[in-house]
Design a protein around this motif. Structure first.
Motif, PDB file in Angstrom:
ATOM      1  N   ALA A 231       0.826  -1.206   0.000  1.00  0.00           N
ATOM      2  CA  ALA A 231       0.000   0.000   0.000  1.00  0.00           C
ATOM      3  C   ALA A 231       0.862   1.259   0.000  1.00  0.00           C
ATOM      4  CB  ALA A 231      -0.924  -0.012   1.220  1.00  0.00           C
ATOM      5  N   VAL A 232       1.903   1.290   0.827  1.00  0.00           N
ATOM      6  CA  VAL A 232       2.779   2.467   0.874  1.00  0.00           C
ATOM      7  C   VAL A 232       3.506   2.635  -0.458  1.00  0.00           C
ATOM      8  CG1 VAL A 232       4.814   3.468   1.976  1.00  0.00           C
ATOM      9  CG2 VAL A 232       3.049   2.384   3.376  1.00  0.00           C
ATOM     10  N   MET A 233       3.953   1.545  -1.052  1.00  0.00           N
ATOM     11  CA  MET A 233       4.633   1.634  -2.342  1.00  0.00           C
ATOM     12  C   MET A 233       3.666   2.097  -3.438  1.00  0.00           C
ATOM     13  SD  MET A 233       6.894  -1.862  -2.046  1.00  0.00           S
ATOM     14  CE  MET A 233       7.713  -1.679  -3.625  1.00  0.00           C
ATOM     15  N   ASP A 234       2.436   1.597  -3.402  1.00  0.00           N
ATOM     16  CA  ASP A 234       1.441   2.045  -4.384  1.00  0.00           C
ATOM     17  C   ASP A 234       1.143   3.535  -4.220  1.00  0.00           C
ATOM     18  OD1 ASP A 234       1.113  -0.326  -5.747  1.00  0.00           O
ATOM     19  OD2 ASP A 234      -0.564  -1.017  -4.522  1.00  0.00           O
ATOM     20  N   ALA A 235       1.048   3.988  -2.965  1.00  0.00           N
ATOM     21  CA  ALA A 235       0.797   5.407  -2.729  1.00  0.00           C
ATOM     22  C   ALA A 235       1.931   6.258  -3.292  1.00  0.00           C
ATOM     23  CB  ALA A 235       0.617   5.665  -1.234  1.00  0.00           C
ATOM     24  N   ALA A 236       3.166   5.834  -3.052  1.00  0.00           N
ATOM     25  CA  ALA A 236       4.313   6.575  -3.579  1.00  0.00           C
ATOM     26  C   ALA A 236       4.317   6.565  -5.104  1.00  0.00           C
ATOM     27  CB  ALA A 236       5.605   5.972  -3.041  1.00  0.00           C
ATOM     28  N   ALA A 237       4.033   5.406  -5.703  1.00  0.00           N
ATOM     29  CA  ALA A 237       4.007   5.308  -7.159  1.00  0.00           C
ATOM     30  C   ALA A 237       2.881   6.161  -7.747  1.00  0.00           C
ATOM     31  CB  ALA A 237       3.850   3.847  -7.579  1.00  0.00           C
ATOM     32  N   ALA A 241       3.374   9.299 -10.232  1.00  0.00           N
ATOM     33  CA  ALA A 241       2.784   9.200 -11.564  1.00  0.00           C
ATOM     34  C   ALA A 241       1.799  10.325 -11.828  1.00  0.00           C
ATOM     35  CB  ALA A 241       2.086   7.851 -11.718  1.00  0.00           C
ATOM     36  N   LEU A 242       1.008  10.699 -10.831  1.00  0.00           N
ATOM     37  CA  LEU A 242      -0.050  11.687 -11.035  1.00  0.00           C
ATOM     38  C   LEU A 242       0.420  13.120 -10.824  1.00  0.00           C
ATOM     39  CD1 LEU A 242      -2.874   9.766  -9.164  1.00  0.00           C
ATOM     40  CD2 LEU A 242      -2.913  10.351 -11.602  1.00  0.00           C
ATOM     41  N   ASP A 243       1.318  13.336  -9.878  1.00  0.00           N
ATOM     42  CA  ASP A 243       1.720  14.699  -9.529  1.00  0.00           C
ATOM     43  C   ASP A 243       3.227  14.733  -9.262  1.00  0.00           C
ATOM     44  OD1 ASP A 243       1.481  17.366  -8.999  1.00  0.00           O
ATOM     45  OD2 ASP A 243       0.588  17.123  -7.014  1.00  0.00           O
ATOM     46  N   ALA A 304      -4.392  16.233  -9.436  1.00  0.00           N
ATOM     47  CA  ALA A 304      -3.314  15.610 -10.198  1.00  0.00           C
ATOM     48  C   ALA A 304      -2.853  16.522 -11.324  1.00  0.00           C
ATOM     49  CB  ALA A 304      -3.775  14.273 -10.764  1.00  0.00           C
ATOM     50  N   GLU A 305      -1.558  16.504 -11.560  1.00  0.00           N
ATOM     51  CA  GLU A 305      -0.977  17.244 -12.677  1.00  0.00           C
ATOM     52  C   GLU A 305      -1.222  16.523 -13.997  1.00  0.00           C
ATOM     53  OE1 GLU A 305       3.544  18.273 -14.251  1.00  0.00           O
ATOM     54  OE2 GLU A 305       3.192  17.964 -12.113  1.00  0.00           O
ATOM     55  N   ARG A 306      -1.229  15.187 -13.961  1.00  0.00           N
ATOM     56  CA  ARG A 306      -1.450  14.385 -15.151  1.00  0.00           C
ATOM     57  C   ARG A 306      -2.821  13.728 -15.102  1.00  0.00           C
ATOM     58  NH1 ARG A 306       4.311  11.385 -14.414  1.00  0.00           N
ATOM     59  NH2 ARG A 306       5.657  12.801 -15.626  1.00  0.00           N
ATOM     60  N   GLN A 313       0.917   5.112 -17.573  1.00  0.00           N
ATOM     61  CA  GLN A 313       2.182   4.601 -18.100  1.00  0.00           C
ATOM     62  C   GLN A 313       3.295   4.716 -17.071  1.00  0.00           C
ATOM     63  OE1 GLN A 313       2.026   3.092 -20.995  1.00  0.00           O
ATOM     64  NE2 GLN A 313      -0.123   3.713 -21.215  1.00  0.00           N
ATOM     65  N   HIS A 314       3.314   5.821 -16.336  1.00  0.00           N
ATOM     66  CA  HIS A 314       4.341   6.017 -15.316  1.00  0.00           C
ATOM     67  C   HIS A 314       4.103   5.110 -14.112  1.00  0.00           C
ATOM     68  CE1 HIS A 314       6.053   9.627 -17.281  1.00  0.00           C
ATOM     69  NE2 HIS A 314       4.804   9.863 -17.661  1.00  0.00           N
ATOM     70  N   PHE A 315       2.836   4.995 -13.713  1.00  0.00           N
ATOM     71  CA  PHE A 315       2.526   4.119 -12.581  1.00  0.00           C
ATOM     72  C   PHE A 315       2.880   2.674 -12.899  1.00  0.00           C
ATOM     73  CE2 PHE A 315      -0.506   1.311 -10.387  1.00  0.00           C
ATOM     74  CZ  PHE A 315      -0.207   1.621  -9.072  1.00  0.00           C
ATOM     75  N   ARG A 316       2.547   2.236 -14.093  1.00  0.00           N
ATOM     76  CA  ARG A 316       2.877   0.867 -14.480  1.00  0.00           C
ATOM     77  C   ARG A 316       4.386   0.657 -14.487  1.00  0.00           C
ATOM     78  NH1 ARG A 316       0.993  -1.139 -20.316  1.00  0.00           N
ATOM     79  NH2 ARG A 316       2.744   0.217 -20.869  1.00  0.00           N
ATOM     80  N   GLY A 317       5.141   1.651 -14.908  1.00  0.00           N
ATOM     81  CA  GLY A 317       6.592   1.541 -14.916  1.00  0.00           C
ATOM     82  C   GLY A 317       7.179   1.366 -13.528  1.00  0.00           C
ATOM     83  N   TRP A 318       6.514   1.938 -12.501  1.00  0.00           N
ATOM     84  CA  TRP A 318       6.953   1.716 -11.132  1.00  0.00           C
ATOM     85  C   TRP A 318       6.508   0.350 -10.623  1.00  0.00           C
ATOM     86  CZ3 TRP A 318      10.628   4.296  -8.941  1.00  0.00           C
ATOM     87  CH2 TRP A 318      10.842   5.651  -9.233  1.00  0.00           C
ATOM     88  N   ARG A 319       5.238   0.023 -10.858  1.00  0.00           N
ATOM     89  CA  ARG A 319       4.656  -1.180 -10.231  1.00  0.00           C
ATOM     90  C   ARG A 319       5.213  -2.477 -10.813  1.00  0.00           C
ATOM     91  NH1 ARG A 319      -0.352  -4.184  -8.681  1.00  0.00           N
ATOM     92  NH2 ARG A 319      -0.795  -3.448  -6.579  1.00  0.00           N
TER      93      ARG A 319
END
Length: 373
Positions: A231-237, A241-243, A304-306, A313-319
């Motif tokens: 959960a913490v990693m998802d929040a950071a990702a 990704a969004l802002d 969110a900025e994006r 795409q950015h979130f998937r690259g982290w996860r």
């Protein structure tokens, strides 16, 4: 009969080597070394406990799996002592004219330092002395092992309990961000990431060195160190990704520490994973789930900025760096089936986190996150 004695002696020596190797790998060597004997015991006890809860969903599974950790500790000690008894008994039979019953009786007398059986032969006395040292040393190592385990467990569960107010039960990444914006505490996120960066590194070291910690469950059924870390990693990702402009640098650090810890544990358990996945590789989490979560966060006040399509795409690259390992560990540990934590070996729908009811006078804010089918 000589060939029987030779086979017995060889088999006894092999058994003792396996037992001593497992003891050293599990209790002595400060590195995550794989012990086939311990992991076979883990697999067997987990399966047996699962059979006692064929129905009832996650709550029944959690109740029976609570006993896995104490049974593992007792089972390891019993397995090692039983293996030592078998090995010394076979060697005593091979090196003397003793009968099977007398050989094992003398091995047990020496191993447990009871002293009711003894032989006057020198070569048997050497084995008796070795067996007599093995029993107390093994029990002493097991006793010294427990404070280390419970110290790591207490450090882990303290942070998991503190996370409950920020992420709900069970924890969920989008809920962490939504709650901070709901109550205007988003400036506390950098400290949360710092705390979990240190905890992730601690867990990566302790849980790979002592994998039995994976069987220790949280005091509450809907809490889990593994679900909390995801959960913490998802929040950071999500925040990155969004802002990305407003996301603190600690978000990158906790992600790195998190997936490094998960990979260290995966190596100790011999779980295969891709060490350098491509950012464009597919993940099991779908865009529809991601989009619904972003909509819930936006309703809670997150800006969110994006947009969701660009941020995906950015979130998937982290996860992609941690999803596969996290899902497999959640499955093996029978963790609470929280949102975004993958399938389990038992049938259970994903459980969304509960949010406290807004008791302020006047128009309220959203009380519960959407329930995902």
């Amino acid at each position: 009969m000589e060939w029987i004695s030779g086979v017995a002696g060889g088999l006894g020596a092999v058994v003792l080597v396996l037992v001593f190797s497992s003891i050293l790998r599990t209790l002595v060597v400060p590195r995550g070394l794989y012990s086939a004997l311990v992991f076979r015991l883990w697999w067997l006890l987990r399966r047996v406990l699962r059979l006692t809860a064929p129905r009832g969903g996650y709550d029944a599974i959690d109740r029976v799996q609570t006993w896995l950790a104490p049974l593992m500790l007792i089972g390891m000690l019993a397995t090692w002592l039983g293996g030592a008894l078998l090995g010394f008994g076979l060697l005593l039979y091979a090196l003397s004219p003793l009968s099977w019953a007398t050989a094992f009786r003398e091995a047990g007398s020496s191993l447990f330092t009871l002293g009711f059986a003894s032989g006057a032969r020198l070569k048997l006395s050497v084995l008796d002395f070795i067996a007599a040292a093995t029993g107390p040393v093994l029990i002493a190592l097991q006793i010294a092992y427990l404070p280390t385990l419970y110290s790591a467990y207490n450090r882990r569960e303290l942070e998991v309990t503190l996370l409950q107010a920020r992420a709900g039960e069970p924890a969920w990444g989008p809920e962490i961000l939504a709650r901070q914006w709901l109550v205007d505490t988003e400036t506390a996120l950098p400290q949360l990431y710092r705390d979990w960066e240190r905890l992730a590194s601690d867990m990566g070291e302790s849980h790979s060195t002592y994998p039995i910690l994976l069987t220790f469950r949280s005091p509450r059924p809907h809490r889990s160190w593994l679900v909390g870390l995801v959960a913490v990693m998802d929040a950071a990702a999500l925040q990155l990704a969004l802002d990305p402009r407003q996301a603190p640098p600690e978000a990158r650090l906790v992600l790195r520490a998190g997936f490094s810890a998960l990979r260290d544990i995966a190596r100790a358990l011999r779980i295969p994973f891709e060490p350098d996945p491509s950012p464009g590789s597919p993940i099991l989490l779908t865009f529809a789930e991601f989009d619904e979560a972003v909509a819930m966060m936006t309703e809670a006040g997150f800006r969110a900025e994006r947009g969701p399509e660009e941020a995906w795409q950015h979130f998937r690259g982290w996860r992609v760096n941690y999803e596969a390992v996290a899902y497999e560990l959640c499955r093996r540990c029978d963790a609470v089936p929280a949102l975004w934590t993958g399938p389990r070996d038992f049938s259970a729908a994903p459980i969304p986190p509960r949010r406290p009811v807004d008791r302020r006078p006047g128009p309220g804010r959203p009380e519960l996150p959407p329930v995902f089918e």
